[in-house]
Design an enzyme around this catalytic site. Sequence first.
Site, mmCIF file in Angstrom:
data_model
loop_
_atom_site.group_PDB
_atom_site.id
_atom_site.type_symbol
_atom_site.label_atom_id
_atom_site.label_comp_id
_atom_site.label_asym_id
_atom_site.label_seq_id
_atom_site.Cartn_x
_atom_site.Cartn_y
_atom_site.Cartn_z
ATOM 1 C CG ASN A 34 35.523 54.161 58.725
ATOM 2 O OD1 ASN A 34 36.624 53.707 58.393
ATOM 3 N ND2 ASN A 34 34.756 53.561 59.605
ATOM 4 C CG LEU A 35 40.101 58.086 56.074
ATOM 5 C CD1 LEU A 35 40.557 59.560 56.093
ATOM 6 C CD2 LEU A 35 40.952 57.309 55.068
ATOM 7 C CB SER A 36 38.155 53.147 61.225
ATOM 8 O OG SER A 36 38.044 52.051 60.356
ATOM 9 C CB SER A 127 37.467 35.297 55.247
ATOM 10 O OG SER A 127 38.451 34.609 55.965
ATOM 11 C CB THR A 129 37.561 32.866 58.595
ATOM 12 O OG1 THR A 129 37.463 32.562 59.978
ATOM 13 C CG2 THR A 129 36.442 33.791 58.224
ATOM 14 C CE1 TYR A 152 37.074 39.539 59.533
ATOM 15 C CE2 TYR A 152 37.901 37.320 59.941
ATOM 16 C CZ TYR A 152 37.746 38.402 59.103
ATOM 17 O OH TYR A 152 38.254 38.349 57.831
ATOM 18 C CE LYS A 156 35.123 39.435 56.236
ATOM 19 N NZ LYS A 156 34.909 40.622 55.406
ATOM 20 C CG ASN A 202 46.907 39.651 60.223
ATOM 21 O OD1 ASN A 202 46.349 40.735 60.197
ATOM 22 N ND2 ASN A 202 46.237 38.533 60.356
ATOM 23 C CG LEU A 203 53.409 34.864 60.030
ATOM 24 C CD1 LEU A 203 54.055 34.707 61.402
ATOM 25 C CD2 LEU A 203 53.189 33.487 59.395
ATOM 26 N NE ARG A 298 46.641 33.827 66.409
ATOM 27 C CZ ARG A 298 46.847 34.607 65.349
ATOM 28 N NH1 ARG A 298 47.456 35.776 65.482
ATOM 29 N NH2 ARG A 298 46.463 34.216 64.149
HETATM 30 C C1 UD1 Z 1 43.010 35.471 60.387
HETATM 31 C C2 UD1 Z 1 41.612 35.015 60.095
HETATM 32 C C3 UD1 Z 1 41.246 35.407 58.690
HETATM 33 C C4 UD1 Z 1 41.405 36.887 58.524
HETATM 34 C C5 UD1 Z 1 42.842 37.247 58.816
HETATM 35 C C6 UD1 Z 1 43.019 38.762 58.679
HETATM 36 C C7 UD1 Z 1 40.688 33.047 61.094
HETATM 37 C C8 UD1 Z 1 40.768 31.580 61.210
HETATM 38 N N1 UD1 Z 1 41.547 33.595 60.257
HETATM 39 O O1 UD1 Z 1 43.876 34.655 59.621
HETATM 40 O O2 UD1 Z 1 39.922 35.077 58.418
HETATM 41 O O3 UD1 Z 1 41.039 37.260 57.249
HETATM 42 O O4 UD1 Z 1 43.177 36.831 60.135
HETATM 43 O O5 UD1 Z 1 42.947 39.436 59.859
HETATM 44 O O6 UD1 Z 1 39.873 33.663 61.718
HETATM 45 N N2 UD1 Z 1 51.265 33.561 63.749
HETATM 46 C C9 UD1 Z 1 52.391 33.420 64.530
HETATM 47 N N3 UD1 Z 1 52.920 34.526 65.125
HETATM 48 C C10 UD1 Z 1 52.369 35.776 64.984
HETATM 49 C C11 UD1 Z 1 51.220 35.927 64.162
HETATM 50 C C12 UD1 Z 1 50.688 34.793 63.574
HETATM 51 O O7 UD1 Z 1 52.909 32.311 64.701
HETATM 52 O O8 UD1 Z 1 52.892 36.738 65.573
HETATM 53 C C13 UD1 Z 1 50.697 32.389 63.078
HETATM 54 C C14 UD1 Z 1 49.262 32.109 63.486
HETATM 55 O O9 UD1 Z 1 49.229 31.305 64.637
HETATM 56 C C15 UD1 Z 1 48.732 31.409 62.242
HETATM 57 C C16 UD1 Z 1 49.527 32.030 61.102
HETATM 58 O O10 UD1 Z 1 50.652 32.634 61.694
HETATM 59 O O11 UD1 Z 1 49.030 30.058 62.326
HETATM 60 C C17 UD1 Z 1 48.744 33.085 60.330
HETATM 61 O O12 UD1 Z 1 48.194 34.009 61.265
HETATM 62 P P1 UD1 Z 1 47.512 35.382 60.821
HETATM 63 O O13 UD1 Z 1 48.412 36.125 59.916
HETATM 64 O O14 UD1 Z 1 47.039 36.077 62.060
HETATM 65 O O15 UD1 Z 1 46.275 34.935 59.948
HETATM 66 P P2 UD1 Z 1 45.100 33.892 60.266
HETATM 67 O O16 UD1 Z 1 44.895 33.718 61.710
HETATM 68 O O17 UD1 Z 1 45.362 32.679 59.437
#
Ligand code: UD1
Length: 344
Positions: A34-36, A127, A129, A152, A156, A202-203, A298
């Site tokens: 759906n290109l969301s 996942s 998760t 979320y 799953k 995400n990280l 977080r």
């Molecule tokens: C989360 C979900 C996972 C989902 C994924 C994709 C949970 C437990 N996990 O993964 O199911 O598939 O997102 O959206 O629900 N971090 C930082 N700084 C940042 C961003 C992240 O330190 O700016 C840290 C987080 O605290 C974490 C790690 O990096 O410890 C990974 O984070 P992230 O990439 O968001 O993935 P998850 O939370 O593991």
Amino acid sequence: MKEKILVTGGTGYIGSHTVVELQNAGYEVIIIDNLSNSSADVVDNIEQVSGIRPAFEKLDCLDQEGLAAVFAKYGDIKAVIHFAASKAVGESVEKPLLYYRNNLVSLINILELMPRYNVKGIVFSSSCTVYGQPDQLPVTEEAPIKKAESPYGNTKQINEEIIRDTVASGSPISAILLRYFNPIGAHPTALLGELPNGVPQNLVPYITQTAIGIREKLSVFGDDYDTPDGSCIRDFINVVDLAKAHVVAIKRVLEDKQKEKVEVFNIGTGRGLSVLELIHAFEQSTGVKLNYQIVGRRSGDIEKVWANPELANKELGWKAETSIEDTLRSAWNWQLKLRERGIQ
Ligand code: UD1
């Protein structure tokens, strides 16, 4: 005649990489999206990478009539890979009903239509998760499912149950549930990758956007966890390796190699890496210094989780192969390419 595979969410991050691998393996792919959270240009990039243009239908999986029309139009679709879903953990807490509707009804629509159009199997994006904070690490598929930390995560878990109940009720379909750990990186051509909407949650996208100067500073969420360096530990899996797991899963479904009608596999590397270790690996493999600071935890984060991938290694004959250095370089090259294309 090539076997036809329907890929929902096929222009998304994991979906687009999987489409390419399916095409490389000789399947004909029909994408629904759906290109969301993605753009139609991704279809062009898929074509550039694989040399084959996949069929594309802009459609929401909530639209069951539209879905039925796609099954009828292409005919003889053998299997579905269902990626299409909302996936932002934080947003799911604010908009639970949106998440329950999108993620549950989409799957229900597909499961209802599959027997009607003689579609044999489904590979579902699940996942890690679903394990919450596992009691034992590395976590195996046998670990108990813990109460979900977010709507979320709950979708799953419920989706896994919906698939199990449907198969148990005698529906003539089979399923493979792939529990992904943390997918990162991009295609080695830098033509496909993760394109987050707005500020990345995400990280790795946050790391690459900081490295290129879009974000000023990366926040590391917590250094007081019970881990060697105090930051959280994850199992970071290369997205192309992850995509390849779908190809072997599809093959297993179509060749009747499943041991049970519903099978579950962890898709991870088996190696846990802390957030700080990942940052240092990024700096070392790209030569780019990252501006980061430690901030508070977080909410909702799991302290540590990594996979025991032995079942997938043994049963699927699949193994994560790409090094973390190559994976992080691919993410960086993707970010550089986005700048070149004037996107970010
Ligand atoms: C989360 C979900 C996972 C989902 C994924 C994709 C949970 C437990 N996990 O993964 O199911 O598939 O997102 O959206 O629900 N971090 C930082 N700084 C940042 C961003 C992240 O330190 O700016 C840290 C987080 O605290 C974490 C790690 O990096 O410890 C990974 O984070 P992230 O990439 O968001 O993935 P998850 O939370 O593991």
